[in-house]
Design a protein around this motif. Structure first.
Motif, mmCIF file in Angstrom:
data_model
loop_
_atom_site.group_PDB
_atom_site.id
_atom_site.type_symbol
_atom_site.label_atom_id
_atom_site.label_comp_id
_atom_site.label_asym_id
_atom_site.label_seq_id
_atom_site.Cartn_x
_atom_site.Cartn_y
_atom_site.Cartn_z
ATOM 1 N N GLU A 50 31.518 -24.883 47.940
ATOM 2 C CA GLU A 50 32.291 -23.721 47.509
ATOM 3 C C GLU A 50 33.747 -24.151 47.349
ATOM 4 O O GLU A 50 34.241 -24.969 48.135
ATOM 5 N N ASN A 52 37.799 -22.938 46.928
ATOM 6 C CA ASN A 52 38.742 -21.843 47.118
ATOM 7 C C ASN A 52 40.154 -22.289 46.738
ATOM 8 O O ASN A 52 40.590 -23.382 47.106
ATOM 9 N N TYR A 53 40.846 -21.442 46.009
ATOM 10 C CA TYR A 53 42.256 -21.650 45.673
ATOM 11 C C TYR A 53 43.022 -20.457 46.252
ATOM 12 O O TYR A 53 42.756 -19.316 45.885
ATOM 13 N N THR A 54 43.948 -20.730 47.145
ATOM 14 C CA THR A 54 44.611 -19.651 47.874
ATOM 15 C C THR A 54 46.099 -19.609 47.566
ATOM 16 O O THR A 54 46.772 -20.642 47.572
ATOM 17 N N TYR A 123 42.196 -24.201 38.610
ATOM 18 C CA TYR A 123 42.455 -22.760 38.638
ATOM 19 C C TYR A 123 43.737 -22.516 37.872
ATOM 20 O O TYR A 123 44.791 -23.060 38.201
ATOM 21 N N GLU A 131 42.814 -11.441 42.557
ATOM 22 C CA GLU A 131 41.664 -12.257 42.938
ATOM 23 C C GLU A 131 40.804 -12.544 41.707
ATOM 24 O O GLU A 131 40.634 -11.681 40.847
ATOM 25 N N ASN A 133 37.042 -14.607 40.505
ATOM 26 C CA ASN A 133 35.798 -15.215 40.982
ATOM 27 C C ASN A 133 34.935 -15.647 39.808
ATOM 28 O O ASN A 133 34.835 -14.941 38.792
ATOM 29 N N HIS A 156 36.501 -19.352 43.901
ATOM 30 C CA HIS A 156 37.316 -18.208 44.298
ATOM 31 C C HIS A 156 38.796 -18.578 44.194
ATOM 32 O O HIS A 156 39.209 -19.641 44.655
ATOM 33 N N THR A 158 42.947 -16.836 44.399
ATOM 34 C CA THR A 158 43.892 -15.728 44.562
ATOM 35 C C THR A 158 45.254 -16.208 44.073
ATOM 36 O O THR A 158 45.722 -17.270 44.463
#
Length: 282
Positions: A50, A52-54, A123, A131, A133, A156, A158
């Motif tokens: 998985e 994730n980009y935060t 991203y 957000e 997805n 994912h 944000t």
């Protein structure tokens, strides 16, 4: 007698045909079940599983990358790869970009069987805050398998509002004075006028956008805007002219919202400065 023999023969043929069809259906169901099992088995292994980009700043030039490694498990080195494809799907697929090494099938299969293939997933929210997805779909087709083997990696992201540049100093200071730089021809190239400059120093690197605006309040004394430039990456220098050749001349000036933007194309808001031009034109 012939009629009875013919009837018995037909009954035997129908029975054999019925059994044959029944066995064929059983084999077909088993084959489909085997294909389904093979297609859904974990033959493709993704690391990470998985992505994730935060808190990524939403700007037109800000792109954040991560690497996903894909390799095979349980395949014979003699397996033949016939197709390999990577794509992004889902509601926010436009916010994610994908790129992977362009290898031929033989080289790709060799990489998949060994250390795997690294796929770059980026991203890119642009100026869309919130957000997002989607999922990365990896599909491989192997010789002897009717259905391809696949794996998906959830994506994912944000994005947040960027940190806009702030003016930390002006030269002259607000309410201060500046002197003429030189005597130059006016915009028509005839009457000499005085030229000077103002400096706006920011807390981070900046550039000038296409919608740069510089205004004076209504009924205020108006100077003539000539040009602007970036000095030392963080200083906006504005060159102005005035019809007069001597001071003092008091001007209020406003640099419009969004006219000065940093390397991530961020609006910085309005900047106000009241200054006085003093002295004579050299």
């Amino acid at each position: 007698m012939r009629t009875n023999i013919y009837s018995l023969f037909m009954l035997a043929f129908i029975a054999a045909f019925t059994v044959s069809c029944s066995q064929s259906n059983d084999l077909l169901e088993q084959t489909e079940q085997n294909i389904e099992t093979r297609a859904g088995s974990p033959l493709l292994i993704a690391t990470p599983t998985e992505v994730n980009y935060t808190d990524v700043e939403a700007t037109l030039t800000n792109i954040v990358e991560q690497t996903v490694n894909i390799k095979t498990a349980g395949l014979s080195p003699l397996a033949a790869l016939t197709a390999f494809n990577v794509t992004v799907q889902g509601a926010d697929r436009s916010k994610f970009l994908v790129d992977y090494p362009r290898l031929n099938l033989a080289g790709l299969l060799k990489a998949l069987l060994g250390g795997g293939v690294d796929i770059t997933v980026s991203y890119y929210p642009k100026t869309d805050i919130g957000e997002h997805n989607a999922e990365l779909l990896v599909t491989a087709s192997l010789l002897g398998l009717v259905m391809p083997i696949q794996t998906t990696i959830p994506l994912h992201g944000t994005s947040i509002a960027p940190n806009a540049p702030k003016v930390i100093k002006t030269i002259p200071v607000n309410g201060g004075s500046v002197t003429f730089d030189s005597r130059v021809p006016d915009t028509e190239g005839t009457v000499p006028v005085g030229q000077y400059h103002l400096d706006f120093i920011f807390d981070q690197d900046i550039i000038i956008s296409n919608n740069f605006s510089l205004n004076w309040p209504v009924s205020a004394p108006v100077a003539i805007f000539i040009s602007s430039e970036i000095v030392d990456n963080r200083t906006l220098r504005v060159h102005l002219q005035d019809d007069a050749l001597t001071g003092p001349l008091t001007h209020p000036i406003q640099i419009g919202a969004g006219s000065v933007i940093n390397k991530q194309f961020v609006e910085c808001g309005n900047i106000y400065l009241i200054y006085t031009v003093t002295g004579d034109v050299p």
